[in-house]
Design a protein around this motif. Sequence first.
Motif, PDB file in Angstrom:
ATOM      1  N   ASP A   1     -10.360  -4.380   7.130  1.00 52.37           N
ATOM      2  CA  ASP A   1     -10.274  -5.361   6.344  1.00 52.37           C
ATOM      3  C   ASP A   1     -10.451  -5.075   4.742  1.00 52.37           C
ATOM      4  O   ASP A   1     -11.663  -4.354   3.974  1.00 52.37           O
ATOM      5  CB  ASP A   1     -10.940  -7.220   5.968  1.00 52.37           C
ATOM      6  CG  ASP A   1     -10.622  -6.844   7.565  1.00 52.37           C
ATOM      7  OD1 ASP A   1     -10.573  -7.002   8.700  1.00 52.37           O
ATOM      8  OD2 ASP A   1     -10.672  -8.158   8.102  1.00 52.37           O
TER       9      ASP A   1
ATOM     10  N   TYR B   1      -5.799  -2.213   7.275  1.00 51.61           N
ATOM     11  CA  TYR B   1      -5.691  -3.153   7.254  1.00 51.61           C
ATOM     12  C   TYR B   1      -4.994  -4.118   5.598  1.00 51.61           C
ATOM     13  O   TYR B   1      -6.217  -4.574   4.930  1.00 51.61           O
ATOM     14  CB  TYR B   1      -6.296  -4.122   8.237  1.00 51.61           C
ATOM     15  CG  TYR B   1      -6.003  -5.328   8.136  1.00 51.61           C
ATOM     16  CD1 TYR B   1      -4.579  -6.063   9.095  1.00 51.61           C
ATOM     17  CD2 TYR B   1      -6.215  -6.712   7.892  1.00 51.61           C
ATOM     18  CE1 TYR B   1      -4.339  -7.177   9.333  1.00 51.61           C
ATOM     19  CE2 TYR B   1      -6.150  -8.072   8.028  1.00 51.61           C
ATOM     20  CZ  TYR B   1      -5.466  -7.847   9.226  1.00 51.61           C
ATOM     21  OH  TYR B   1      -4.824  -9.551   9.516  1.00 51.61           O
TER      22      TYR B   1
ATOM     23  N   GLU C   1      -4.917  -6.924   4.495  1.00 53.11           N
ATOM     24  CA  GLU C   1      -5.360  -7.894   3.703  1.00 53.11           C
ATOM     25  C   GLU C   1      -6.103  -7.993   2.155  1.00 53.11           C
ATOM     26  O   GLU C   1      -6.822  -7.114   2.128  1.00 53.11           O
ATOM     27  CB  GLU C   1      -6.386  -8.665   4.331  1.00 53.11           C
ATOM     28  CG  GLU C   1      -7.039 -10.077   4.285  1.00 53.11           C
ATOM     29  CD  GLU C   1      -5.672 -11.361   3.956  1.00 53.11           C
ATOM     30  OE1 GLU C   1      -5.442 -11.201   5.284  1.00 53.11           O
ATOM     31  OE2 GLU C   1      -6.393 -11.289   2.778  1.00 53.11           O
TER      32      GLU C   1
ATOM     33  N   ARG D   1     -11.595 -13.898   4.106  1.00 45.41           N
ATOM     34  CA  ARG D   1     -10.488 -15.152   4.136  1.00 45.41           C
ATOM     35  C   ARG D   1     -10.896 -16.304   4.759  1.00 45.41           C
ATOM     36  O   ARG D   1     -10.137 -17.575   5.298  1.00 45.41           O
ATOM     37  CB  ARG D   1      -9.477 -14.462   4.272  1.00 45.41           C
ATOM     38  CG  ARG D   1      -9.413 -13.866   6.096  1.00 45.41           C
ATOM     39  CD  ARG D   1      -8.104 -12.888   6.421  1.00 45.41           C
ATOM     40  NE  ARG D   1      -8.237 -12.586   7.505  1.00 45.41           N
ATOM     41  CZ  ARG D   1      -6.937 -11.778   8.231  1.00 45.41           C
ATOM     42  NH1 ARG D   1      -5.854 -11.780   7.460  1.00 45.41           N
ATOM     43  NH2 ARG D   1      -6.632 -11.641   9.817  1.00 45.41           N
TER      44      ARG D   1
ATOM     45  N   SER E   1      -5.485 -16.413   3.563  1.00 48.94           N
ATOM     46  CA  SER E   1      -5.030 -15.221   3.796  1.00 48.94           C
ATOM     47  C   SER E   1      -3.608 -14.851   2.597  1.00 48.94           C
ATOM     48  O   SER E   1      -3.343 -15.662   2.006  1.00 48.94           O
ATOM     49  CB  SER E   1      -3.661 -14.850   4.918  1.00 48.94           C
ATOM     50  OG  SER E   1      -3.268 -13.506   4.907  1.00 48.94           O
TER      51      SER E   1
ATOM     52  N   PHE F   1      -1.565 -10.597   1.277  1.00 43.99           N
ATOM     53  CA  PHE F   1      -0.836  -9.947   1.717  1.00 43.99           C
ATOM     54  C   PHE F   1      -0.072  -9.225   0.926  1.00 43.99           C
ATOM     55  O   PHE F   1       0.827  -9.775   0.496  1.00 43.99           O
ATOM     56  CB  PHE F   1      -0.217  -9.651   3.035  1.00 43.99           C
ATOM     57  CG  PHE F   1      -0.913  -9.216   3.743  1.00 43.99           C
ATOM     58  CD1 PHE F   1      -2.314 -10.330   4.274  1.00 43.99           C
ATOM     59  CD2 PHE F   1      -1.122  -8.075   5.282  1.00 43.99           C
ATOM     60  CE1 PHE F   1      -3.373  -9.776   5.800  1.00 43.99           C
ATOM     61  CE2 PHE F   1      -1.667  -7.530   5.920  1.00 43.99           C
ATOM     62  CZ  PHE F   1      -2.706  -8.879   6.639  1.00 43.99           C
TER      63      PHE F   1
ATOM     64  N   ASN G   1       1.143  -8.964   8.259  1.00 41.04           N
ATOM     65  CA  ASN G   1      -0.183  -8.659   8.929  1.00 41.04           C
ATOM     66  C   ASN G   1      -0.367  -7.461   9.198  1.00 41.04           C
ATOM     67  O   ASN G   1      -0.685  -6.656  10.257  1.00 41.04           O
ATOM     68  CB  ASN G   1      -0.159  -9.267  10.260  1.00 41.04           C
ATOM     69  CG  ASN G   1      -1.798  -9.778  10.507  1.00 41.04           C
ATOM     70  OD1 ASN G   1      -2.747 -10.199  10.047  1.00 41.04           O
ATOM     71  ND2 ASN G   1      -2.631  -9.620  11.936  1.00 41.04           N
TER      72      ASN G   1
ATOM     73  N   GLY H   1      -8.106  -8.587  12.336  1.00 38.32           N
ATOM     74  CA  GLY H   1      -6.753  -8.975  12.073  1.00 38.32           C
ATOM     75  C   GLY H   1      -6.324  -7.323  12.282  1.00 38.32           C
ATOM     76  O   GLY H   1      -5.103  -7.710  12.847  1.00 38.32           O
TER      77      GLY H   1
END
Length: 763
Positions: free
Chosen positions: A71, A75, A77, A82, A243, A245, A255, A316
């Motif tokens: 995270d 990833y 995010e 979150r 979330s 992104f 994602n 995630g």
Amino acid sequence: MRINYFIFLLLAIAWSKIEGVEELSGCPAAPVFLYGGKKMYRITVRPKIKKTDVSKDLYGLFFEDINRAGDGGLYAELLRNRAFDEGVLPEGCAYDKVNKLITSPTGWVSSFDCYEKEGIAGWEAVDGACMNLTDKNTLHKNRKRALEVSFSGGSIRNAGFQGVFVEQGKSYRFFMFAKADREVEVTVALTSKTGEIYTSFTFAVCGDYTKYECELECAATDVDARLSLSSQADEQITFGFTSLFPKDTYQGRENGLRNSLVERLLQLHPAFLRFPGGCIVEGFSKETAFRFKDTIGPVWERKPHWLLWSYMTTNGLGYHEYLQFCEDAGIDAMYVFNCGMTCQGRNPDYFEDALIEEFYEDAVQAILYATAPANTEWGAKRAANGHPEPFTVLKYLEIGNENWGPEYQKRYRKFYERLKQEFPQFVYISTDHTEHAGLPTEMVDEHFYSDPVFFAVNETMYDTLDRNGVDIYCGEYAATIGCKEGILHAALGEAAFLCGIERNQDKVKMTSYAPLFQNVAYKAWEPDMILFNNHEDVVIPSYHMLSMFASNRGDYVCEHTVETEYQKQITDHARDAVISETVSGENARVKFWDNGLSGEDQNHYDWILENGKSKILHYNGWSCESICPEILCTGAIKRENTVEIRTEADCFAVSLNGEVLHQKELALIPDITAVCTVDESSGELITKVVNFSEKEIAVKMSIEADMQEEATVTILTGDSYLAKNTFAEKEKVKPYLVRVAAASEYELAVKPRSVYVVRQKIK
Ligand code: AHR
């Protein structure tokens, strides 16, 4: 330090190898080859004589969520915490408020710096807004917390991972689950730290939890931006999940993964990805062990997972995403699963049979999730998650991580025998030499963390492998000791070691450096190959070395010999001495060759007499090696004993009451290490040369073939062993290409502290 003890255990895995270093009866001079009266370095190559095919899978990746690699890292995010559950204590753990520590049910202590009663990680309430966590009416049974907010004109803001990074003209996907008793307006915005709005969108929130989503196009670039939620309403609004992104992810996946970091991975030309760990697979309690089912499905329904690297992952980046990445990158997948125990270096919990069975089922279901048709139970779950066709990337299954001994053997047998029968198509990997316990073993994962010299001297480690024995996967290795900052010295040692592995790639078929990533604001382990913050990344010299090695493979290793000079490990002659001590009874310890430092900088040898046995341990930074065979010496022990340790240059001899027990010369460090392969399609000889020394070396290349008069050489070097890259100087150590005059016989000038990859056409 716990981590010290842990690495001590890791090194224990490699002990058997280290003890295999040849015992010398005396202390002969280092081998030196003389040529025309000069000391000689020569590489003799017979390109037409094939020794072994190259292993196509030799260079791979090992990804573990460590140092917040997931995270906010790979990833993509952008929001921290979150799902608001980062501060929830891992089940079964007790909290020590004063020291911010948790203790597991088996007594393992580790840090916990985000306890929810001491603040809500990632979030702040401003301008009169009030927020608090609740465990009532959360979004889903796997969501332990929701966030209740009374805005009254104020806002709550998320600072991401050391700031949210946004770019002008780029789009961002935001979603949240929220509920409110009557219709209220909630505005989401990307703002500066001081509240300047770059972009915003207003939702009408009403009724029970609903997913609200929008795309935001940002009007400014800011490395320290905030995500803000605000409302004029006075009543309480509850958030179940949020979330944010970037739209621009690897292959544009929602994602998805941070493009720049994937780019770094691909530049390593990987053949496979080992995931998800590492120690996080084992956990330090049954509740913190990795379970694949928690990592699939809608991200807002996934259970979070307290990682033993002391932070929470939202999962995630889960099992499905790893497989998807392998498919997108065109590489094989290696799934490591828990086999019924927690980390053996952290007060282990050996699970009861029923729980072992649960983990066995978990492994089976993970395999079915990846591979079964969409009209089966687990295939249907995969299809529901967006991948109707089975994944074809899953090739390797590793039973446990860094597990060993009888408890492991028992579990390994259970898992291996049943899985092999049900799923014979996979290559199964053991984390210990289970074949020594008479168990069926296909491939063994060996891990090495030590100092650069360890790697350089062990370039011969695999030369004596039993060619009929098991295959080896060197699944984790790195020069760590004295190399925390990712320095050139580490890359040189590792490169020498890899030359040895390349020579033996008929048996050592796969390797992966560890760890891959470090978010520089959350270090749990150093060095790591790729360092990043929220908007930039920089790579260490080992990364460049590996990229050079992995992009210059060839098709077969050809016959070659390397003649070199060697350096002694201990050159400080001031250490030469005779230590004579009188010790009493059966237990005693005498230190020698002690550099007087402690912790990561220590380096000393201990002679130890314990329960009638004598042994020598070498302490080097975190690691500890037993470097001579243990000697049973009960007969020699008296009430008062005289121990004498004679040390001379790189040799020592230990005697007890006049009887010599141990005599040892430390392995010599080769100045030059090399390996040669032939690329059949381009018709080139590829020679990798590592100069571990601090002097320029003229290497006589003697190639038994008609060779082109020019070679291209990729060089990685630096002005000292400590040379490194930083965010301020990202390219201080990086490879460059030169052309050199060459022939069948020529002299290659190899710079001090360097790695060379030479490509030369065979006519
Ligand atoms: O790479 C870091 C850790 O080292 C891994 O989690 C573990 O397998 C090893 O101990």
